[in-house]
Write an enzyme that holds these catalytic residues in place. Structure first.
Site, PDB file in Angstrom:
ATOM      1  N   HIS A  82       4.719  -5.058   2.255  1.00  0.00           N
ATOM      2  CA  HIS A  82       5.256  -6.005   1.934  1.00  0.00           C
ATOM      3  C   HIS A  82       3.455  -5.592   0.647  1.00  0.00           C
ATOM      4  CE1 HIS A  82       5.893  -6.494   6.168  1.00  0.00           C
ATOM      5  NE2 HIS A  82       5.665  -8.573   5.856  1.00  0.00           N
ATOM      6  N   GLU A  89       9.093  -6.274  -1.376  1.00  0.00           N
ATOM      7  CA  GLU A  89       8.090  -7.630  -2.071  1.00  0.00           C
ATOM      8  C   GLU A  89       9.066  -8.637  -1.651  1.00  0.00           C
ATOM      9  OE1 GLU A  89       5.142  -9.327  -1.902  1.00  0.00           O
ATOM     10  OE2 GLU A  89       6.580 -11.027  -2.130  1.00  0.00           O
ATOM     11  N   HIS A 140      -7.881  -1.421   1.646  1.00  0.00           N
ATOM     12  CA  HIS A 140      -7.583  -0.672   1.470  1.00  0.00           C
ATOM     13  C   HIS A 140      -8.670   0.737   1.202  1.00  0.00           C
ATOM     14  CE1 HIS A 140      -5.448  -3.770  -1.996  1.00  0.00           C
ATOM     15  NE2 HIS A 140      -5.079  -3.160  -0.972  1.00  0.00           N
ATOM     16  N   ASP A 153       1.567  -5.133   5.569  1.00  0.00           N
ATOM     17  CA  ASP A 153       0.524  -6.127   5.308  1.00  0.00           C
ATOM     18  C   ASP A 153       1.048  -6.976   4.968  1.00  0.00           C
ATOM     19  OD1 ASP A 153      -2.145  -7.272   4.215  1.00  0.00           O
ATOM     20  OD2 ASP A 153      -2.106  -6.623   2.213  1.00  0.00           O
ATOM     21  N   GLY A 172      10.432  -6.845   3.984  1.00  0.00           N
ATOM     22  CA  GLY A 172       9.766  -5.637   4.466  1.00  0.00           C
ATOM     23  C   GLY A 172       9.989  -4.927   6.010  1.00  0.00           C
ATOM     24  N   SER A 209      -2.455  -2.847  -3.200  1.00  0.00           N
ATOM     25  CA  SER A 209      -1.897  -1.420  -2.793  1.00  0.00           C
ATOM     26  C   SER A 209      -1.073  -0.441  -3.795  1.00  0.00           C
ATOM     27  CB  SER A 209      -1.431  -2.116  -1.259  1.00  0.00           C
ATOM     28  OG  SER A 209      -0.467  -3.200  -1.738  1.00  0.00           O
TER      29      SER A 209
HETATM   30  C1  LIG Z   1      -0.892  -9.887   2.060  1.00  0.00           C
HETATM   31  S1  LIG Z   1       0.577  -9.783   0.567  1.00  0.00           S
HETATM   32  C2  LIG Z   1       0.320  -7.831   0.352  1.00  0.00           C
HETATM   33  C3  LIG Z   1      -0.961  -7.316  -0.537  1.00  0.00           C
HETATM   34  C4  LIG Z   1      -1.346  -5.917  -0.538  1.00  0.00           C
HETATM   35  N1  LIG Z   1      -0.483  -5.315   0.437  1.00  0.00           N
HETATM   36  C5  LIG Z   1      -1.503  -5.248  -0.862  1.00  0.00           C
HETATM   37  O1  LIG Z   1      -2.924  -4.983  -0.563  1.00  0.00           O
HETATM   38  O2  LIG Z   1      -1.936  -5.290  -1.919  1.00  0.00           O
HETATM   39  C6  LIG Z   1       1.347 -10.196   1.245  1.00  0.00           C
HETATM   40  C7  LIG Z   1       2.911 -10.006   0.949  1.00  0.00           C
HETATM   41  O3  LIG Z   1       3.995  -9.952   1.649  1.00  0.00           O
HETATM   42  C8  LIG Z   1       5.169 -11.197   0.650  1.00  0.00           C
HETATM   43  N2  LIG Z   1       6.754 -10.744   1.999  1.00  0.00           N
HETATM   44  C9  LIG Z   1       5.885 -12.097   2.907  1.00  0.00           C
HETATM   45  N3  LIG Z   1       6.812 -11.846   3.940  1.00  0.00           N
HETATM   46  C10 LIG Z   1       7.651 -10.805   3.308  1.00  0.00           C
HETATM   47  C11 LIG Z   1       8.414 -10.363   4.153  1.00  0.00           C
HETATM   48  N4  LIG Z   1       9.246 -10.438   5.176  1.00  0.00           N
HETATM   49  N5  LIG Z   1       9.423  -9.408   3.370  1.00  0.00           N
HETATM   50  C12 LIG Z   1       8.427  -8.883   2.304  1.00  0.00           C
HETATM   51  N6  LIG Z   1       7.153  -8.999   1.618  1.00  0.00           N
HETATM   52  C13 LIG Z   1       6.906 -10.613   2.143  1.00  0.00           C
HETATM   53  C14 LIG Z   1       4.372 -11.964   0.205  1.00  0.00           C
HETATM   54  O4  LIG Z   1       5.138 -12.500  -0.586  1.00  0.00           O
HETATM   55  C15 LIG Z   1       3.139 -11.490  -0.125  1.00  0.00           C
HETATM   56  O5  LIG Z   1       3.059 -10.789  -1.899  1.00  0.00           O
END
Ligand SMILES: C[S@@+](CC[C@H](N)C(=O)[O-])C[C@H]1O[C@@H](n2cnc3c(N)ncnc32)[C@H](O)[C@@H]1O
Length: 277
Positions: A41, A114, A18, A161, A140, A96
Site C-alpha cells: 500500500h 497502489e 518509517h 500499510d 496490495g 515509504s
Molecule cells: C497509509 S497509506 C500508505 C502510506 C505509505 N505506505 C507510506 O508509508 O508512505 C495507504 C495507501 O493504500 C492505498 N490503498 C487502499 N486500498 C488499497 C489496496 N487494496 N491495495 C493497494 N493500495 C490500497 C491508499 O490509496 C493509500 O494510498
C-alpha cells in the site's frame, strides 16, 4: 476509496513506521546479497507539506514539524532524521516508496502497489527512470500471491500499510501476514495498524497467536491512553521475523521519539513478543 495519505504524511504514525522500517532496511543493507521490498500500500511516494491537504489537517506539525534540527540521540533516530532530511524534510516528507528507493543498491529491487489511480500515476511518474522500482496499480493484498517469493532474491521485506477504511482491515492484515510468511519464509514482514482503542488490537494479536505464525514482535507507541475510540491514540508495527538486535534498536528509537511526539507525558511505548521464534 476516500483515504489519501497526503493529509497525514509526516505525522507521528509515519515517523514511527518509517523510523522502524529504516532500522530493518539497514540490516538488509549490511549483506552484499540483493534484497526485494514489496510495499503493498504505497501511497504516492513523496509529499509536499505546504500542500492544501497537508495544511488542512496540519498533522505533520505534531510529527516531523517538531523536529526542526537533528538532535543528539540514539543512532536510530539520527539516521532516520538525516535520511528524511536528505529527501527534503521538513518541507517535503518522503513516503515509504521514496525512503526505500533512496537506499537501493544495484542488486536490490522495490515493488510498489497502489490502488488509487491518481496516486499510482504519480508514483509511476516518480520512478519512471529508476529501473529497479516497479509500480503496479493494483490491490496490495492479492499482490502478495503474485509477487512472493520474489524472483531471484532470497531476502527482503514485505511492508503492509493499509488505510484502515474498512471494518475488516485487522482480519485482512492478520491473513496477509500469514500469507507473506508462508510464501516468503526468509522474508521480514512489517505491518502497520492504528490504535483507537484496545479491543481490536487484542483480537488482532489473538488471531496471530492462533494462526501458528512464529517469531512475531509487536512495537507500539501511544500518545495517550486509548480511551476515546474516535481518536487515533497511537499506532503499532507488527514485525515478523525481526532482524538480530531489532528489539533493542526499536526500543531506543521509540524512547527517543516519545517525549517529542507526546510531550504532555501521557504517552507510552511497548515492545513485546507476541509469538516466540
Ligand atoms: C497509509 S497509506 C500508505 C502510506 C505509505 N505506505 C507510506 O508509508 O508512505 C495507504 C495507501 O493504500 C492505498 N490503498 C487502499 N486500498 C488499497 C489496496 N487494496 N491495495 C493497494 N493500495 C490500497 C491508499 O490509496 C493509500 O494510498
Amino acid at each position: 476509496m476516500n483515504y489519501r495519505h497526503a493529509y497525514h504524511a509526516g505525522n507521528f504514525a509515519d515517523m514511527m513506521k518509517h523510523g522502524l522500517m529504516l532500522v530493518i532496511l539497514r540490516h538488509l543493507l549490511r549483506k552484499p546479497a540483493g534484497f526485494c521490498v514489496l510495499d503493498t500500500h504505497s501511497g504516492c511516494g513523496a509529499y509536499d507539506l505546504d500542500s492544501i491537504e497537508a495544511q488542512k489537517t496540519g498533522e505533520w506539525r505534531e510529527g516531523i514539524g517538531r523536529f526542526d534540527a537533528i538532535p543528539e540521540g540514539p543512532d536510530e533516530l539520527v539516521d532516520y532524521l538525516k535520511t528524511i532530511t536528505a529527501l527534503g524534510a521538513p518541507t517535503r516528507y518522503p513516503g515509504s516508496p521514496s525512503l526505500i528507493a533512496s537506499l537501493l543498491r544495484e542488486q536490490d529491487r522495490l515493488i510498489c502497489c497502489e490502488l488509487h489511480p491518481e496516486d499510482a500515476a504519480t508514483l509511476k511518474q516518480l520512478f519512471r527512470l529508476q529501473g529497479q522500482v516497479a509500480v503496479h496499480e493494483r490491490d496490495g493484498y492479492t499482490a502478495l500471491k503474485a509477487f512472493l517469493p520474489p524472483r531471484d532474491l532470497k531476502r527482503g521485506l514485505v511492508l503492509i500499510d493499509p488505510p484502515f477504511e474498512k471494518g475488516d482491515e485487522f482480519a485482512r492484515l492478520a491473513e496477509a501476514i500469514q500469507t507473506s510468511r508462508k510464501l516468503f519464509p526468509m522474508g521480514i514482514v512489517a505491518a502497520w495498524y492504528p490504535i483507537k482503542h484496545r479491543a481490536p488490537v487484542r483480537q488482532f494479536h489473538d488471531a496471530l497467536r492462533d494462526s501458528g505464525v512464529r517469531d512475531l514482535l509487536d512495537c507500539s507507541l501511544l500518545l495517550r491512553s486509548p480511551t476515546d475510540p474516535t481518536r487515533l491514540n497511537g499506532c503499532g508495527l507488527l514485525v515478523a521475523s525481526p532482524p538480530y538486535r531489532f528489539e533493542t534498536q526499536a526500543q531506543s528509537l521509540l524512547e527517543a521519539l516519545l517525549p517529542v511526539l507526546a510531550p504532555d507525558g501521557e504517552g507510552s511505548i511497548d515492545i513485546r513478543r507476541i509469538v516466540e521464534e
